[in-house]
Design an enzyme around this catalytic site. Structure first.
Site, PDB file in Angstrom:
ATOM      1  N   LYS A   1       0.839  -1.202   0.000  1.00  0.00           N
ATOM      2  CA  LYS A   1       0.000   0.000   0.000  1.00  0.00           C
ATOM      3  C   LYS A   1       0.877   1.256   0.000  1.00  0.00           C
ATOM      4  O   LYS A   1       0.644   2.196  -0.761  1.00  0.00           O
ATOM      5  CB  LYS A   1      -0.911   0.007   1.241  1.00  0.00           C
ATOM      6  CG  LYS A   1      -2.058  -0.968   1.137  1.00  0.00           C
ATOM      7  CD  LYS A   1      -2.727  -1.267   2.465  1.00  0.00           C
ATOM      8  CE  LYS A   1      -3.754  -2.386   2.274  1.00  0.00           C
ATOM      9  NZ  LYS A   1      -4.318  -2.895   3.517  1.00  0.00           N
TER      10      LYS A   1
ATOM     11  N   GLN B   1      -5.309  -1.755   9.470  1.00  0.00           N
ATOM     12  CA  GLN B   1      -5.092  -3.072   8.871  1.00  0.00           C
ATOM     13  C   GLN B   1      -5.736  -4.158   9.736  1.00  0.00           C
ATOM     14  O   GLN B   1      -5.524  -4.215  10.937  1.00  0.00           O
ATOM     15  CB  GLN B   1      -3.577  -3.316   8.723  1.00  0.00           C
ATOM     16  CG  GLN B   1      -3.216  -4.620   8.039  1.00  0.00           C
ATOM     17  CD  GLN B   1      -3.706  -4.710   6.598  1.00  0.00           C
ATOM     18  OE1 GLN B   1      -3.758  -3.715   5.883  1.00  0.00           O
ATOM     19  NE2 GLN B   1      -4.073  -5.898   6.172  1.00  0.00           N
TER      20      GLN B   1
ATOM     21  N   ASP C   1     -11.775   2.260   3.880  1.00  0.00           N
ATOM     22  CA  ASP C   1     -12.183   0.873   3.655  1.00  0.00           C
ATOM     23  C   ASP C   1     -13.702   0.714   3.608  1.00  0.00           C
ATOM     24  O   ASP C   1     -14.186  -0.388   3.337  1.00  0.00           O
ATOM     25  CB  ASP C   1     -11.683   0.002   4.818  1.00  0.00           C
ATOM     26  CG  ASP C   1     -10.272  -0.525   4.615  1.00  0.00           C
ATOM     27  OD1 ASP C   1      -9.986  -0.998   3.509  1.00  0.00           O
ATOM     28  OD2 ASP C   1      -9.477  -0.456   5.569  1.00  0.00           O
TER      29      ASP C   1
END
Ligand code: GUN
Length: 307
Positions: free
Chosen positions: A52, A96, A119
């Site tokens: 990322k 994460q 997200d």
């Protein structure tokens, strides 16, 4: 059987994102900023997080990695989220998953400002998706739809079977496909008669994290197969079970290979399929960059995005 080339689709989207980043910099003097929060040292998470950061850098996005030890508390993570929620240079926040125990992932997710929730894990964003008025979409499901769009695969009226009910992939994707007028069956570990359900599917999305879970006998001829699984195979008996002989030299040399949730023999029966690697994987990280830029544009109210 035609391959759906996720790498190619990802590269096209990355070029669009790179141009948008440039326009924001030149036109508005704003650099999209992404904060990635990670706790613990899970090797898979470490590898995702570094990919990322690498892609963010390549596209001109400012990315910041905030690392905690596995012993971090829910409160410590929440405090850094509060800080990033209030930071005008941070437009997007990613935590994460999975978080090490006993950190409470729901408390952490609830704490993210929904306007910075890259997200789309926050209940407000997932609720909006369910009501077909989503603003931001989880990266992997969004990537799956982008692949289908790129290849002109129309989901309206299709029998779609999603295997796996996680809030990261299966559940939001089932809602997103429903919003696109597919008839969706969401299957999971307790589903009875899964093979028969899959044999009726024009579109199969497998997101269970079990190598070779969808086997050739479960697939209808001419189906579209989308494989979200990323499974590391490092034992010879597993290799024999789940991987084609053509990968044996690579397996011997590297000691492991990656395979998906759909058994490779099933691909011969499909009209279209995503390979692993090179299918959905490249889209996930790419859509994260897309979402970062989208949130940045929304924060300065210049969005004219189609999504
Ligand atoms: N872990 C596995 N996939 C994802 C993802 O898409 N987002 C986050 N935050 N964590 C993950």
């Amino acid at each position: 059987m035609a391959i759906l080339d996720g790498k190619l689709v990802a590269e096209k989207i990355q070029e669009d994102v790179r141009l948008e980043v440039e326009q924001l910099k030149v036109g508005k003097g704003v650099v999209p900023g992404l904060a990635v929060i990670m706790a613990g040292d899970d090797p898979a998470s470490r590898s995702y997080v570094s990919s990322k950061n690498r892609l963010a850098e390549k596209l001109g996005i400012r990315s910041e990695l905030i690392k905690f030890p596995a012993t971090a508390t829910t409160d410590e993570i929440a405090r850094v989220i509060d800080e990033k929620n209030g930071d005008p240079l941070t437009h997007a926040i990613l935590v994460q998953m999975p978080l090490p125990q006993p950190i409470d992932p729901w408390q952490v997710i609830d704490r993210i400002d929904p306007g910075k929730d890259v997200d789309a894990f926050h209940p407000a964003n997932q609720g909006l998706i369910l009501q077909n008025r989503g603003i931001i979409f989880p990266c992997t499901p969004l990537g799956v739809l982008r692949i289908l769009d790129h290849y002109g695969i129309e989901t309206a009226g299709m029998n779609a079977v999603v295997v796996g009910r996680s809030f990261l992939v299966g559940k939001p994707l089932a809602a997103m496909l429903t919003n696109r007028h597919a008839t969706v069956t969401l299957c999971h570990s307790r589903t009875q008669g899964l093979p028969a359900i899959l044999r009726e599917a024009g579109l199969v999305v497998a997101a269970v994290g079990k190598p070779g879970f969808v086997t050739v006998d479960m697939v209808k001829p001419g189906a579209v197969l989308i494989d979200v699984g990323i499974n590391h195979i490092d034992k010879e008996p597993d290799f024999e079970k789940f991987c084609p002989r053509s990968l044996h030299d690579t397996f011997k040399k590297k000691g492991s290979v990656i395979t998906g949730d759909i058994h490779y023999q099933a691909f011969a029966k499909a009209a279209h399929y995503t390979p692993v690697p090179g299918g959905v994987g490249p889209l996930t990280v790419t859509m994260l960059m897309h979402n970062t830029v989208d949130l940045c544009k929304r924060s300065i109210s210049v969005t004219n995005d189609k999504k």
